[in-house]
Scaffold this motif. Structure first.
Motif, PDB file in Angstrom:
ATOM      1  N   THR A   1      37.294  29.440  29.001  1.00 49.12           N
ATOM      2  CA  THR A   1      36.616  28.373  29.708  1.00 49.12           C
ATOM      3  C   THR A   1      36.213  28.873  31.088  1.00 49.12           C
ATOM      4  O   THR A   1      36.427  30.021  31.447  1.00 49.12           O
ATOM      5  N   TYR A   2      35.659  27.993  31.865  1.00 48.27           N
ATOM      6  CA  TYR A   2      35.267  28.345  33.232  1.00 48.27           C
ATOM      7  C   TYR A   2      36.470  28.805  34.042  1.00 48.27           C
ATOM      8  O   TYR A   2      36.406  29.766  34.785  1.00 48.27           O
ATOM      9  N   TRP A   3      37.599  28.115  33.892  1.00 40.89           N
ATOM     10  CA  TRP A   3      38.791  28.461  34.672  1.00 40.89           C
ATOM     11  C   TRP A   3      39.388  29.767  34.188  1.00 40.89           C
ATOM     12  O   TRP A   3      40.024  30.488  34.948  1.00 40.89           O
ATOM     13  N   GLY A   4      39.224  30.095  32.931  1.00 44.08           N
ATOM     14  CA  GLY A   4      39.732  31.369  32.426  1.00 44.08           C
ATOM     15  C   GLY A   4      38.944  32.545  32.959  1.00 44.08           C
ATOM     16  O   GLY A   4      39.473  33.604  33.230  1.00 44.08           O
ATOM     17  N   LYS A   5      37.631  32.354  33.127  1.00 49.34           N
ATOM     18  CA  LYS A   5      36.779  33.438  33.628  1.00 49.34           C
ATOM     19  C   LYS A   5      36.911  33.615  35.132  1.00 49.34           C
ATOM     20  O   LYS A   5      36.814  34.715  35.646  1.00 49.34           O
ATOM     21  N   ASN A   6      37.115  32.541  35.860  1.00 50.37           N
ATOM     22  CA  ASN A   6      37.219  32.589  37.319  1.00 50.37           C
ATOM     23  C   ASN A   6      38.658  32.365  37.769  1.00 50.37           C
ATOM     24  O   ASN A   6      38.915  31.599  38.681  1.00 50.37           O
ATOM     25  N   LYS A   7      39.570  33.050  37.126  1.00 51.42           N
ATOM     26  CA  LYS A   7      40.980  32.823  37.396  1.00 51.42           C
ATOM     27  C   LYS A   7      41.377  33.250  38.804  1.00 51.42           C
ATOM     28  O   LYS A   7      42.273  32.682  39.398  1.00 51.42           O
ATOM     29  N   GLY A   8      40.717  34.255  39.360  1.00 53.19           N
ATOM     30  CA  GLY A   8      41.057  34.727  40.696  1.00 53.19           C
ATOM     31  C   GLY A   8      40.804  33.703  41.774  1.00 53.19           C
ATOM     32  O   GLY A   8      41.424  33.733  42.828  1.00 53.19           O
ATOM     33  N   ARG A   9      39.888  32.781  41.525  1.00 56.28           N
ATOM     34  CA  ARG A   9      39.549  31.757  42.515  1.00 56.28           C
ATOM     35  C   ARG A   9      40.324  30.461  42.296  1.00 56.28           C
ATOM     36  O   ARG A   9      40.283  29.575  43.143  1.00 56.28           O
ATOM     37  N   SER A  10      41.011  30.349  41.185  1.00 57.12           N
ATOM     38  CA  SER A  10      41.732  29.117  40.888  1.00 57.12           C
ATOM     39  C   SER A  10      43.109  29.142  41.547  1.00 57.12           C
ATOM     40  O   SER A  10      43.527  30.126  42.136  1.00 57.12           O
ATOM     41  N   MET A  11      43.801  28.044  41.426  1.00 58.01           N
ATOM     42  CA  MET A  11      45.147  27.936  41.993  1.00 58.01           C
ATOM     43  C   MET A  11      46.101  28.903  41.297  1.00 58.01           C
ATOM     44  O   MET A  11      46.966  29.490  41.940  1.00 58.01           O
ATOM     45  N   GLU A  12      45.913  29.088  39.999  1.00 60.93           N
ATOM     46  CA  GLU A  12      46.766  30.015  39.239  1.00 60.93           C
ATOM     47  C   GLU A  12      46.590  31.448  39.735  1.00 60.93           C
ATOM     48  O   GLU A  12      47.558  32.195  39.867  1.00 60.93           O
ATOM     49  N   GLY A  13      45.364  31.824  40.037  1.00 62.33           N
ATOM     50  CA  GLY A  13      45.102  33.161  40.563  1.00 62.33           C
ATOM     51  C   GLY A  13      45.740  33.362  41.930  1.00 62.33           C
ATOM     52  O   GLY A  13      46.276  34.434  42.227  1.00 62.33           O
ATOM     53  N   LYS A  14      45.685  32.334  42.757  1.00 61.66           N
ATOM     54  CA  LYS A  14      46.301  32.411  44.080  1.00 61.66           C
ATOM     55  C   LYS A  14      47.815  32.515  43.969  1.00 61.66           C
ATOM     56  O   LYS A  14      48.455  33.245  44.722  1.00 61.66           O
ATOM     57  N   LEU A  15      48.398  31.773  43.036  1.00 63.91           N
ATOM     58  CA  LEU A  15      49.848  31.851  42.849  1.00 63.91           C
ATOM     59  C   LEU A  15      50.274  33.246  42.392  1.00 63.91           C
ATOM     60  O   LEU A  15      51.317  33.747  42.813  1.00 63.91           O
ATOM     61  N   GLU A  16      49.472  33.870  41.538  1.00 63.56           N
ATOM     62  CA  GLU A  16      49.788  35.228  41.097  1.00 63.56           C
ATOM     63  C   GLU A  16      49.716  36.213  42.253  1.00 63.56           C
ATOM     64  O   GLU A  16      50.558  37.104  42.372  1.00 63.56           O
ATOM     65  N   LYS A  17      48.724  36.054  43.122  1.00 64.22           N
ATOM     66  CA  LYS A  17      48.620  36.935  44.290  1.00 64.22           C
ATOM     67  C   LYS A  17      49.812  36.747  45.223  1.00 64.22           C
ATOM     68  O   LYS A  17      50.385  37.717  45.717  1.00 64.22           O
TER      69      LYS A  17
END
Length: 77
Positions: free
Chosen positions: A40-56
């Protein structure tokens, strides 16, 4: 004195790292990944989502955790 300050920072990082890890979602996508719905959109743009931020934040927190653990374990302070 600096050892006490570093110990307090270490405890804060430990608590924050635990909270960040608990906030993350699981890696399994459920039945949606079988049908191809995981792209989905969130799967492709994971770095910009909250999940991507939590991983960083998890990566940075883990690095800080290990560095502070080494510094506190060395008896140079």
């Amino acid at each position: 004195m600096i050892r006490i300050i570093l110990s307090i920072i270490f405890v804060i990082i430990c608590v924050a790292l635990s909270a960040i890890i608990l906030l993350q979602e699981g890696k399994s996508q459920g039945l949606g990944s079988i049908g191809g719905m995981a792209d989905t959109y969130w799967g492709k743009n994971k770095g910009r989502s909250m999940e991507g931020k939590l991983e960083k934040f998890t990566k940075y927190g883990a690095v800080l955790f290990f560095i502070l653990a080494l510094v506190l374990n060395l008896n140079i302070l």
